[in-house]
Motif scaffolding. Structure first.
Motif, PDB file in Angstrom:
ATOM      1  N   ARG A 195       0.844  -1.218   0.000  1.00 22.23           N
ATOM      2  CA  ARG A 195       0.000   0.000   0.000  1.00 22.23           C
ATOM      3  C   ARG A 195       0.874   1.261   0.000  1.00 22.23           C
ATOM      4  NH1 ARG A 195      -2.583   0.299   5.424  1.00 22.23           N
ATOM      5  NH2 ARG A 195      -0.842   1.678   5.783  1.00 22.23           N
ATOM      6  N   GLU A 196       1.916   1.263   0.839  1.00 27.62           N
ATOM      7  CA  GLU A 196       2.780   2.443   0.940  1.00 27.62           C
ATOM      8  C   GLU A 196       3.578   2.641  -0.359  1.00 27.62           C
ATOM      9  OE1 GLU A 196       2.729   4.670   3.595  1.00 27.62           O
ATOM     10  OE2 GLU A 196       0.979   3.425   4.040  1.00 27.62           O
ATOM     11  N   LEU A 205      -4.661   0.939  -5.620  1.00 30.83           N
ATOM     12  CA  LEU A 205      -4.727  -0.513  -5.366  1.00 30.83           C
ATOM     13  C   LEU A 205      -6.022  -1.135  -5.874  1.00 30.83           C
ATOM     14  CD1 LEU A 205      -3.116  -1.461  -1.938  1.00 30.83           C
ATOM     15  CD2 LEU A 205      -2.302  -1.869  -4.256  1.00 30.83           C
ATOM     16  N   LYS A 206      -7.080  -0.312  -5.915  1.00 26.27           N
ATOM     17  CA  LYS A 206      -8.353  -0.830  -6.434  1.00 26.27           C
ATOM     18  C   LYS A 206      -8.173  -1.113  -7.920  1.00 26.27           C
ATOM     19  CE  LYS A 206     -12.078   0.426  -3.425  1.00 26.27           C
ATOM     20  NZ  LYS A 206     -11.269   0.190  -2.289  1.00 26.27           N
ATOM     21  N   GLY A 207      -8.258  -2.365  -8.287  1.00 28.78           N
ATOM     22  CA  GLY A 207      -8.109  -2.723  -9.704  1.00 28.78           C
ATOM     23  C   GLY A 207      -6.675  -2.985 -10.132  1.00 28.78           C
ATOM     24  N   SER A 220      -0.500 -16.898   0.499  1.00 29.77           N
ATOM     25  CA  SER A 220      -1.953 -17.105   0.428  1.00 29.77           C
ATOM     26  C   SER A 220      -2.709 -16.002   1.177  1.00 29.77           C
ATOM     27  CB  SER A 220      -2.334 -18.486   0.956  1.00 29.77           C
ATOM     28  OG  SER A 220      -2.087 -18.574   2.332  1.00 29.77           O
ATOM     29  N   TYR A 221      -2.263 -15.697   2.404  1.00 31.09           N
ATOM     30  CA  TYR A 221      -2.936 -14.618   3.151  1.00 31.09           C
ATOM     31  C   TYR A 221      -2.775 -13.280   2.425  1.00 31.09           C
ATOM     32  CZ  TYR A 221      -3.761 -17.671   7.160  1.00 31.09           C
ATOM     33  OH  TYR A 221      -4.194 -18.674   7.982  1.00 31.09           O
ATOM     34  N   LEU A 222      -1.584 -13.082   1.865  1.00 31.50           N
ATOM     35  CA  LEU A 222      -1.361 -11.837   1.136  1.00 31.50           C
ATOM     36  C   LEU A 222      -2.333 -11.715  -0.037  1.00 31.50           C
ATOM     37  CD1 LEU A 222       0.375  -9.322   0.499  1.00 31.50           C
ATOM     38  CD2 LEU A 222       1.614 -10.791  -1.058  1.00 31.50           C
ATOM     39  N   SER A 223      -2.504 -12.807  -0.790  1.00 33.44           N
ATOM     40  CA  SER A 223      -3.426 -12.789  -1.933  1.00 33.44           C
ATOM     41  C   SER A 223      -4.831 -12.427  -1.455  1.00 33.44           C
ATOM     42  CB  SER A 223      -3.466 -14.156  -2.617  1.00 33.44           C
ATOM     43  OG  SER A 223      -2.192 -14.500  -3.060  1.00 33.44           O
ATOM     44  N   LYS A 224      -5.208 -12.982  -0.314  1.00 36.20           N
ATOM     45  CA  LYS A 224      -6.544 -12.713   0.240  1.00 36.20           C
ATOM     46  C   LYS A 224      -6.672 -11.228   0.619  1.00 36.20           C
ATOM     47  CE  LYS A 224     -10.435 -13.581   2.562  1.00 36.20           C
ATOM     48  NZ  LYS A 224     -11.641 -13.287   1.785  1.00 36.20           N
ATOM     49  N   PHE A 225      -5.653 -10.694   1.299  1.00 37.20           N
ATOM     50  CA  PHE A 225      -5.724  -9.283   1.721  1.00 37.20           C
ATOM     51  C   PHE A 225      -5.771  -8.349   0.510  1.00 37.20           C
ATOM     52  CE2 PHE A 225      -3.326 -10.676   5.779  1.00 37.20           C
ATOM     53  CZ  PHE A 225      -4.524 -11.054   6.367  1.00 37.20           C
ATOM     54  N   MET A 226      -5.002  -8.685  -0.526  1.00 43.56           N
ATOM     55  CA  MET A 226      -4.999  -7.858  -1.744  1.00 43.56           C
ATOM     56  C   MET A 226      -6.363  -7.918  -2.438  1.00 43.56           C
ATOM     57  SD  MET A 226      -2.190  -6.275  -2.465  1.00 43.56           S
ATOM     58  CE  MET A 226      -2.309  -5.741  -0.837  1.00 43.56           C
ATOM     59  N   HIS A 227      -6.891  -9.137  -2.520  1.00 41.25           N
ATOM     60  CA  HIS A 227      -8.206  -9.360  -3.129  1.00 41.25           C
ATOM     61  C   HIS A 227      -9.266  -8.549  -2.367  1.00 41.25           C
ATOM     62  CE1 HIS A 227     -11.377 -11.664  -5.069  1.00 41.25           C
ATOM     63  NE2 HIS A 227     -11.884 -11.945  -3.879  1.00 41.25           N
ATOM     64  N   ASP A 228      -9.213  -8.620  -1.032  1.00 43.61           N
ATOM     65  CA  ASP A 228     -10.204  -7.901  -0.215  1.00 43.61           C
ATOM     66  C   ASP A 228     -10.040  -6.384  -0.327  1.00 43.61           C
ATOM     67  OD1 ASP A 228     -11.112 -10.348   0.499  1.00 43.61           O
ATOM     68  OD2 ASP A 228     -10.348 -10.313   2.564  1.00 43.61           O
ATOM     69  N   ALA A 229      -8.821  -5.927  -0.668  1.00 46.14           N
ATOM     70  CA  ALA A 229      -8.591  -4.483  -0.814  1.00 46.14           C
ATOM     71  C   ALA A 229      -9.029  -3.988  -2.191  1.00 46.14           C
ATOM     72  CB  ALA A 229      -7.105  -4.184  -0.588  1.00 46.14           C
ATOM     73  N   GLY A 230      -9.525  -4.900  -3.025  1.00 52.72           N
ATOM     74  CA  GLY A 230     -10.054  -4.489  -4.332  1.00 52.72           C
ATOM     75  C   GLY A 230      -9.060  -4.662  -5.468  1.00 52.72           C
ATOM     76  N   GLY A 248      -8.629 -11.793 -12.979  1.00 54.64           N
ATOM     77  CA  GLY A 248      -8.533 -11.979 -11.522  1.00 54.64           C
ATOM     78  C   GLY A 248      -8.942 -13.385 -11.125  1.00 54.64           C
ATOM     79  N   LEU A 249      -8.142 -14.017 -10.259  1.00 48.48           N
ATOM     80  CA  LEU A 249      -8.419 -15.392  -9.812  1.00 48.48           C
ATOM     81  C   LEU A 249      -9.414 -15.377  -8.650  1.00 48.48           C
ATOM     82  CD1 LEU A 249      -4.676 -16.451  -9.839  1.00 48.48           C
ATOM     83  CD2 LEU A 249      -6.433 -17.513 -11.281  1.00 48.48           C
ATOM     84  N   ASP A 250     -10.094 -16.508  -8.451  1.00 50.98           N
ATOM     85  CA  ASP A 250     -11.027 -16.643  -7.322  1.00 50.98           C
ATOM     86  C   ASP A 250     -10.213 -17.071  -6.090  1.00 50.98           C
ATOM     87  OD1 ASP A 250     -12.935 -17.281  -5.467  1.00 50.98           O
ATOM     88  OD2 ASP A 250     -14.208 -18.435  -6.857  1.00 50.98           O
ATOM     89  N   ILE A 251      -9.733 -16.087  -5.350  1.00 49.48           N
ATOM     90  CA  ILE A 251      -8.788 -16.359  -4.257  1.00 49.48           C
ATOM     91  C   ILE A 251      -9.450 -17.154  -3.126  1.00 49.48           C
ATOM     92  CG2 ILE A 251      -7.319 -15.271  -2.501  1.00 49.48           C
ATOM     93  CD1 ILE A 251      -6.215 -15.185  -5.383  1.00 49.48           C
TER      94      ILE A 251
END
Ligand code: NAD
Length: 410
Positions: A195-196, A205-207, A220-230, A248-251
């Motif tokens: 993000r920084e 970060l969106k898109g 895996s957690y990183l992919s989830k956090f990125m996915h959740d951030a849009g 975009g993959l179905d994380i």
């Protein structure tokens, strides 16, 4: 160049930039102590197998040493030494009262039973018990070790010392004094760095298109956090191959289907290779698997605008130079993956005071530490006109060098 040599090269450069003499490099280029142990383990078939393990303590001028234990067939003494130095740097960068340590056992936990792993974990603690302890050297999980292994190790240490010692080790289950947020801490820290870094490069970060190599704890957690951030996670991989979808993959689906070793691509037929994954069109690339993935051979083909190293040592020094010359912002491992040791420190603090924090408190504290550390390193790299890796090493060695000098060691 191997990991230890390349680490020493950057430490030397960092100390020179800070104006230290050669004697400081002589002190910091290797760990103060490395113990090699042989661990006899009775296997389930009745035979005894003898494993080799290591524990390295890089520098304890600032405070006790701290760092994970790796169970892997490719563990070497030099790798453990390099990893202990990186732990010292991480502690310096996020300003923890620790030096760096690291341990490893040459073994393949994927081919061992639950009970064999327990006997190996307990045997390792018996072998290193003189050298470690809550105020000496505090282990934690690393590749292929987990909270169950930390629990056995803590139990064995407490039995040897004859008192309850939750502060001996971090990464424990919550019911044994583990901290909320430890499981996801490394990925949270990487997320904050992404993000920084994106702000500095005016990337929304969106898109944004993200590629993550490795789908284990960090990836895996990183992919989830990125996915959740849009963001759009367009590529992920494991040791067996990679998946790519420009839309975009179905994380959530992939997270649900991955196994405990971070394997998921075996379920698919239309995979690409890890090499192709690294060279995909994207905005942000996150190597979160193993060492030496971006090298002189492929650095010219990386298309990302930002590379954030969640893994330890994924980019060689030659590739760092090439990426920097190409204007790609590289956020180095010793900063980006420091969220894990930061929350390990929080766990140790909670164990020492016997007072436990909520997940929100842990996250809030981690956020502050990571944002401050990112800002420090980024502005140091700008003012000293160096890449972020060298800036991070300068920030990482400074306190340790000062403490060593005050103690009269150099
Ligand atoms: P892990 O064992 O949970 O997962 C590793 C992942 O990498 C798996 O998906 C595996 O399939 C994949 N992988 C293995 N070999 C590969 C190869 N040759 N090519 C592509 N992918 C491969 O490990 P982790 O805990 O997620 O750690 C990953 C990296 O992050 C390591 O470098 C580790 O040192 C670093 N790290 C982890 C933490 C943490 O808290 N977990 C903290 C700091 C740094």
């Amino acid at each position: 160049m191997d990991l230890l040599k390349s680490t020493q090269t950057v430490i030397k450069e960092a100390l020179e930039k800070l104006g230290y003499q050669d004697s400081m490099f002589e002190l910091l280029k290797e760990p103060l102590r490395v113990l090699t142990v042989r661990i006899p383990v009775r296997m389930d078939n009745g035979e005894v197998k003898v494993f080799t393990g290591y524990r390295a303590q890089h520098n304890d001028a600032v405070g006790p040493t701290k760092g994970g234990i790796r169970f892997h067939p490719a563990v070497t003494e030099d790798e453990v030494k390099a990893l202990s130095i990186w732990m010292s740097l991480k502690a310096g960068i996020v300003d923890l009262p620790y030096g760096g340590g690291k341990g490893g056992i040459i073994c393949d936990p994927r081919e061992m039973s639950f009970r064999e792993l327990e006997r190996l974990s307990r045997g390792y603690v018996r072998a290193i018990s003189q050298l470690v302890g809550p105020t000496k050297d505090i282990p934690a999980p690393d590749v292929f070790t987990n909270s169950q292994i930390m629990a056995w190790m803590m139990d064995e240490y407490s039995a040897i010392r004859e008192f309850d010692s939750p502060g001996f080790i971090t990464g424990k289950p919550i019911s044994l004094g583990g901290s909320h947020g430890r499981e996801t801490a490394t990925a949270k820290g990487v997320t904050i760095c992404i993000r920084e870094a994106a702000k500095r490069r005016s990337i929304d970060l969106k898109g944004a298109r993200i590629v993550v190599q490795g789908f284990g704890n960090a990836g895996s957690y990183l992919s989830k956090f990125m996915h959740d951030a849009g963001a759009k996670v367009v590529g992920i991989s494991d040791a067996y191959g990679a998946l790519y979808d420009p839309n975009g993959l179905d994380i959530d689906y992939l997270l649900d289907r991955r196994d405990s070793f971070g394997t998921v691509t075996k379920l698919f037929t239309n995979t690409i290779t890890n090499k192709e994954l690294l060279e995909l069109e994207c905005d942000i690339l996150v190597p979160a698997a193993i060492e030496n993935q971006i090298t002189g051979a492929n650095a010219h083909d990386i298309k990302a605008k930002i590379v954030v190293e969640a893994a330890n040592g994924p980019t060689t020094l030659e590739a760092t130079k090439i990426l920097t010359e190409r204007g790609i912002l590289l956020v180095p491992d010793v900063l980006a993956s420091a969220g894990g040791v930061t929350v390990s420190y929080f766990e140790w603090v909670q164990n020492n005071q016997g007072y436990y924090w909520s997940e929100e408190e842990v996250e809030e504290k981690l956020e502050k530490v990571m944002v401050r550390s990112f800002e420090n390193i980024y502005s140091l790299s700008q003012t000293r006109r160096v890449d972020m890796r060298l800036a991070a090493y300068m920030a990482g060695v400074r306190k340790m060098a000062e403490a060593s000098r005050f103690r009269g060691w150099v």
